[in-house]
Scaffold this motif. Sequence first.
Motif, mmCIF file in Angstrom:
data_model
loop_
_atom_site.group_PDB
_atom_site.id
_atom_site.type_symbol
_atom_site.label_atom_id
_atom_site.label_comp_id
_atom_site.label_asym_id
_atom_site.label_seq_id
_atom_site.Cartn_x
_atom_site.Cartn_y
_atom_site.Cartn_z
ATOM 1 N N THR A 36 0.837 -1.197 0.000
ATOM 2 C CA THR A 36 0.000 0.000 0.000
ATOM 3 C C THR A 36 0.873 1.249 0.000
ATOM 4 O OG1 THR A 36 -0.111 -0.036 2.429
ATOM 5 C CG2 THR A 36 -1.890 -1.141 1.233
ATOM 6 N N ILE A 37 0.267 2.373 -0.372
ATOM 7 C CA ILE A 37 0.974 3.659 -0.352
ATOM 8 C C ILE A 37 0.804 4.304 1.013
ATOM 9 C CG2 ILE A 37 1.094 5.974 -1.335
ATOM 10 C CD1 ILE A 37 0.203 4.828 -3.985
ATOM 11 N N GLY A 38 1.914 4.644 1.629
ATOM 12 C CA GLY A 38 1.861 5.267 2.941
ATOM 13 C C GLY A 38 1.846 6.780 2.893
ATOM 14 N N ASN A 39 2.598 7.365 1.927
ATOM 15 C CA ASN A 39 2.683 8.827 1.863
ATOM 16 C C ASN A 39 3.228 9.242 0.497
ATOM 17 O OD1 ASN A 39 2.483 11.451 2.669
ATOM 18 N ND2 ASN A 39 4.286 11.431 3.988
ATOM 19 N N ILE A 40 2.885 10.462 0.089
ATOM 20 C CA ILE A 40 3.378 11.022 -1.169
ATOM 21 C C ILE A 40 3.973 12.394 -0.889
ATOM 22 C CG2 ILE A 40 2.778 11.761 -3.505
ATOM 23 C CD1 ILE A 40 0.473 9.802 -3.475
ATOM 24 N N ASN A 41 5.183 12.622 -1.388
ATOM 25 C CA ASN A 41 5.854 13.906 -1.208
ATOM 26 C C ASN A 41 6.416 14.383 -2.544
ATOM 27 O OD1 ASN A 41 5.691 14.182 1.759
ATOM 28 N ND2 ASN A 41 6.938 12.332 1.743
ATOM 29 N N GLY A 42 6.766 15.653 -2.589
ATOM 30 C CA GLY A 42 7.387 16.212 -3.783
ATOM 31 C C GLY A 42 8.176 17.458 -3.434
ATOM 32 N N TYR A 43 9.154 17.780 -4.240
ATOM 33 C CA TYR A 43 9.933 18.992 -3.982
ATOM 34 C C TYR A 43 10.476 19.534 -5.308
ATOM 35 C CZ TYR A 43 14.067 16.006 -4.524
ATOM 36 O OH TYR A 43 15.007 15.138 -5.012
ATOM 37 N N ARG A 44 10.806 20.795 -5.313
ATOM 38 C CA ARG A 44 11.363 21.452 -6.492
ATOM 39 C C ARG A 44 12.825 21.813 -6.234
ATOM 40 N NH1 ARG A 44 7.746 22.851 -10.356
ATOM 41 N NH2 ARG A 44 5.541 22.836 -9.803
ATOM 42 N N GLU A 45 13.602 21.779 -7.283
ATOM 43 C CA GLU A 45 15.013 22.146 -7.178
ATOM 44 C C GLU A 45 15.206 23.569 -7.685
ATOM 45 O OE1 GLU A 45 17.579 19.382 -9.011
ATOM 46 O OE2 GLU A 45 17.213 17.793 -7.547
ATOM 47 N N TRP A 46 16.025 24.333 -6.956
ATOM 48 C CA TRP A 46 16.315 25.708 -7.322
ATOM 49 C C TRP A 46 17.706 25.781 -7.962
ATOM 50 C CZ3 TRP A 46 13.186 30.073 -6.041
ATOM 51 C CH2 TRP A 46 12.001 29.741 -5.367
ATOM 52 N N PHE A 47 17.824 26.633 -8.941
ATOM 53 C CA PHE A 47 19.115 26.834 -9.598
ATOM 54 C C PHE A 47 19.459 28.319 -9.556
ATOM 55 C CE2 PHE A 47 17.203 23.106 -11.516
ATOM 56 C CZ PHE A 47 18.192 22.164 -11.338
ATOM 57 N N GLY A 48 20.306 28.682 -8.644
ATOM 58 C CA GLY A 48 20.680 30.081 -8.498
ATOM 59 C C GLY A 48 19.486 30.940 -8.116
ATOM 60 N N LYS A 49 19.304 32.045 -8.813
ATOM 61 C CA LYS A 49 18.215 32.969 -8.503
ATOM 62 C C LYS A 49 16.977 32.711 -9.363
ATOM 63 C CE LYS A 49 21.334 36.664 -7.014
ATOM 64 N NZ LYS A 49 21.746 38.081 -7.225
ATOM 65 N N LYS A 50 17.063 31.725 -10.212
ATOM 66 C CA LYS A 50 15.922 31.433 -11.072
ATOM 67 C C LYS A 50 14.831 30.728 -10.279
ATOM 68 C CE LYS A 50 18.709 30.968 -15.274
ATOM 69 N NZ LYS A 50 19.070 30.068 -16.416
ATOM 70 N N LYS A 51 13.603 30.797 -10.818
ATOM 71 C CA LYS A 51 12.489 30.111 -10.192
ATOM 72 C C LYS A 51 12.635 28.601 -10.408
ATOM 73 C CE LYS A 51 9.150 33.856 -10.654
ATOM 74 N NZ LYS A 51 7.826 34.252 -11.198
ATOM 75 N N PRO A 52 12.113 27.838 -9.481
ATOM 76 C CA PRO A 52 12.240 26.375 -9.629
ATOM 77 C C PRO A 52 11.425 25.884 -10.824
ATOM 78 C CG PRO A 52 10.744 26.924 -7.839
ATOM 79 C CD PRO A 52 11.380 28.208 -8.263
ATOM 80 N N THR A 53 12.030 25.058 -11.604
ATOM 81 C CA THR A 53 11.359 24.512 -12.792
ATOM 82 C C THR A 53 11.317 22.995 -12.771
ATOM 83 O OG1 THR A 53 13.454 24.562 -13.979
ATOM 84 C CG2 THR A 53 12.018 26.481 -14.209
ATOM 85 N N ILE A 54 12.031 22.377 -11.854
ATOM 86 C CA ILE A 54 12.101 20.918 -11.817
ATOM 87 C C ILE A 54 11.392 20.410 -10.561
ATOM 88 C CG2 ILE A 54 13.636 18.925 -11.707
ATOM 89 C CD1 ILE A 54 15.729 20.630 -13.118
ATOM 90 N N PHE A 55 10.441 19.537 -10.785
ATOM 91 C CA PHE A 55 9.685 18.947 -9.668
ATOM 92 C C PHE A 55 9.974 17.455 -9.616
ATOM 93 C CE2 PHE A 55 5.957 16.808 -7.927
ATOM 94 C CZ PHE A 55 5.771 17.500 -6.745
ATOM 95 N N LEU A 56 10.393 16.977 -8.459
ATOM 96 C CA LEU A 56 10.681 15.564 -8.252
ATOM 97 C C LEU A 56 9.723 14.998 -7.196
ATOM 98 C CD1 LEU A 56 14.589 15.581 -8.215
ATOM 99 C CD2 LEU A 56 13.070 14.960 -10.110
ATOM 100 N N GLU A 57 9.144 13.883 -7.518
ATOM 101 C CA GLU A 57 8.159 13.270 -6.627
ATOM 102 C C GLU A 57 8.761 12.067 -5.910
ATOM 103 O OE1 GLU A 57 3.699 11.209 -6.838
ATOM 104 O OE2 GLU A 57 4.649 12.033 -8.642
ATOM 105 N N SER A 58 8.278 11.835 -4.697
ATOM 106 C CA SER A 58 8.685 10.651 -3.939
ATOM 107 C C SER A 58 7.450 10.025 -3.305
ATOM 108 C CB SER A 58 9.703 11.003 -2.854
ATOM 109 O OG SER A 58 9.128 11.858 -1.884
#
Length: 242
Positions: A94-116
């Motif tokens: 079964t699935i216990g939990n779902i998380n996600g986060y974005r990576e920042w590159f310098g002063k730019k806005k985050p464009t990459i989202f990684l899910e766990s």
Amino acid sequence: MKKLVKVLTFLVPFGLGAFVSTAQQVIVEKPQPKKIEVTGSAEEEVLPDEIYVSISLREYFKDKDNKNKTDIMVLEKQLQKAVEEAGIPKENLTIGNINGYREWFGKKKPTIFLESKNYVVKVPNLYKIDGIIAKVDEKGVASTNIERYEYSKIEALRQATKIKALQAAKAKAKYLLEGIDEQLGEALEIYEIDNGYSPTPVYAMRAAKMEMMSDAAPMPESTIDVQKIKVRYEMKAIFRIK
């Protein structure tokens, strides 16, 4: 003469009432039976047959320039297949939990989202866990964790242990009385002693974490059992001495 009769009629009921009242105050105490009070204890240990293991998967990039992302669904299908090949029912995953986060590159806005995702798999033992994890992309495995242990027949085990503790109390009373040439009679009172002991201490165990390294080689199945579940009870009993 009539006056005398009236006086006697009044005094007789009064005197009889006083006699009855006095009789009612007389309490006949029965002799207390000879008795012996003892305590008995019993302890049992069993291997847990329901082990809940947490497996955390996360997306990652195959290339250093953040390209060719490995999707979480790819990792999930790998885990499902590994669980199936291990002979574990699919409903045990079964699935216990779902998380996600974005990576920042310098002063730019985050464009990459990684899910766990965090999954919980219920297994009867730990022998196949290492083999299951080895069949999942090792870079996608963040960590594993033993959440808890359980025993499916814990209530029956508790009852059996209490009975053994009571039998131990009876055996103790019997040999103590035999030492003074007395005979054991029937049980008069039985109590369960509450000493704050938890019959399922496995919930308080420290979870065994197995962090997965990105360069780790597939591991063979372990042959080491988990810690046993221990139950212990004390019973107090009062028996008549014949």
